[in-house]
Motif scaffolding. Structure first.
Motif, PDB file in Angstrom:
ATOM      1  N   ARG A 178       0.820  -1.214   0.000  1.00 31.77           N
ATOM      2  CA  ARG A 178       0.000   0.000   0.000  1.00 31.77           C
ATOM      3  C   ARG A 178       0.851   1.261   0.000  1.00 31.77           C
ATOM      4  NH1 ARG A 178      -5.514   1.134   1.422  1.00 31.77           N
ATOM      5  NH2 ARG A 178      -5.757  -0.689   0.111  1.00 31.77           N
ATOM      6  N   LEU A 179       1.846   1.323   0.868  1.00 30.94           N
ATOM      7  CA  LEU A 179       2.585   2.569   1.066  1.00 30.94           C
ATOM      8  C   LEU A 179       3.807   2.725   0.168  1.00 30.94           C
ATOM      9  CD1 LEU A 179       2.401   2.749   4.960  1.00 30.94           C
ATOM     10  CD2 LEU A 179       0.906   3.859   3.281  1.00 30.94           C
ATOM     11  N   LYS A 221       2.258   0.946  -4.209  1.00 25.58           N
ATOM     12  CA  LYS A 221       1.154   1.727  -4.772  1.00 25.58           C
ATOM     13  C   LYS A 221       1.509   3.216  -4.854  1.00 25.58           C
ATOM     14  CE  LYS A 221      -3.731   2.623  -4.514  1.00 25.58           C
ATOM     15  NZ  LYS A 221      -4.934   2.569  -3.740  1.00 25.58           N
ATOM     16  N   ARG A 222       2.183   3.728  -3.871  1.00 30.71           N
ATOM     17  CA  ARG A 222       2.485   5.155  -3.838  1.00 30.71           C
ATOM     18  C   ARG A 222       3.604   5.541  -4.799  1.00 30.71           C
ATOM     19  NH1 ARG A 222       2.797   7.412   1.885  1.00 30.71           N
ATOM     20  NH2 ARG A 222       0.580   7.200   1.626  1.00 30.71           N
ATOM     21  N   PHE A 223       4.670   4.759  -4.830  1.00 27.95           N
ATOM     22  CA  PHE A 223       5.849   5.189  -5.573  1.00 27.95           C
ATOM     23  C   PHE A 223       6.047   4.495  -6.917  1.00 27.95           C
ATOM     24  CE2 PHE A 223       6.989   6.006  -1.085  1.00 27.95           C
ATOM     25  CZ  PHE A 223       7.076   7.385  -1.167  1.00 27.95           C
ATOM     26  N   TRP A 256       3.455   2.725  -8.688  1.00 26.75           N
ATOM     27  CA  TRP A 256       2.219   2.284  -9.313  1.00 26.75           C
ATOM     28  C   TRP A 256       2.165   2.588 -10.806  1.00 26.75           C
ATOM     29  CZ3 TRP A 256      -0.597  -1.514  -8.859  1.00 26.75           C
ATOM     30  CH2 TRP A 256      -1.810  -1.605  -9.511  1.00 26.75           C
ATOM     31  N   ASP A 293      -8.033   0.173  -3.760  1.00 24.83           N
ATOM     32  CA  ASP A 293      -8.536   1.311  -2.996  1.00 24.83           C
ATOM     33  C   ASP A 293      -9.410   0.857  -1.827  1.00 24.83           C
ATOM     34  OD1 ASP A 293      -7.287   3.193  -4.632  1.00 24.83           O
ATOM     35  OD2 ASP A 293      -8.930   3.133  -6.078  1.00 24.83           O
TER      36      ASP A 293
END
Length: 167
Positions: A51-52, A55-57, A59, A105
């Motif tokens: 997730r952190l 997905k954040r960096f 994706w 999400d």
């Protein structure tokens, strides 16, 4: 605790053996608590990594993968009750769940609470199995009962995974 945590990250490790060892070494209650803490910590770390970090960096790069898109679409059809059942069944590929829900999400808190509760029930069932192995030294009926329950859970897991298209 560390072995149970590593099983969340490296699924080929036999969680049932880890739980049984914890039960044999620390007794029923502490063996359950140590095993559940390890599974909970490992699952949480893996989910939060997806997730952190991913997905954040990463994706934009990772979203090109058809398999990741497929996993993300699969999550949109899963409700909390189904997630709980997937967490309870011991032969569900939990690493896939952490990945799929981590890049989706889906509500983070709802996922973690549901997964932690489901894994608590699963580890409790494994602890019962581990306790049955210890009891089997005195009465072999417990071993037969534990194996029958475990076989039933295996087939239920396989059926549930097939129904929800997790292979």
């Amino acid at each position: 605790i560390l072995l149970a945590m590593l099983e969340s990250i490296f699924p080929p490790l036999p969680l049932i053996a880890i739980v049984a060892l914890n039960i044999a070494a620390h007794g029923g209650f502490l063996g359950f608590v140590y095993s559940w803490l390890g599974v909970a910590a490992g699952g949480t770390v893996l989910f939060l990594f997806w997730r952190l970090v991913v997905k954040r960096f990463f994706w934009k790069l990772a979203s090109r993968s058809e398999q990741l898109k497929k996993a993300q679409q699969w999550v949109s059809h899963v409700d909390t009750a189904t997630l709980f059942m997937l967490a309870v069944l011991p032969f569900t590929p939990t690493a896939f769940l952490h990945l799929a829900f981590g890049i989706s999400d889906f509500d983070e808190k709802r996922y973690l609470v549901t997964m932690l509760l489901g894994k608590g029930v699963m580890v409790a069932m494994m602890a019962l199995f581990g306790q049955s192995l210890v009891s089997a030294m005195k009465n072999p009926f417990y071993l037969v009962l534990a194996i029958a329950i475990w076989a039933g859970m295996y087939f239920a897991s396989k059926h549930f995974c097939k129904k929800h298209e997790i292979d």
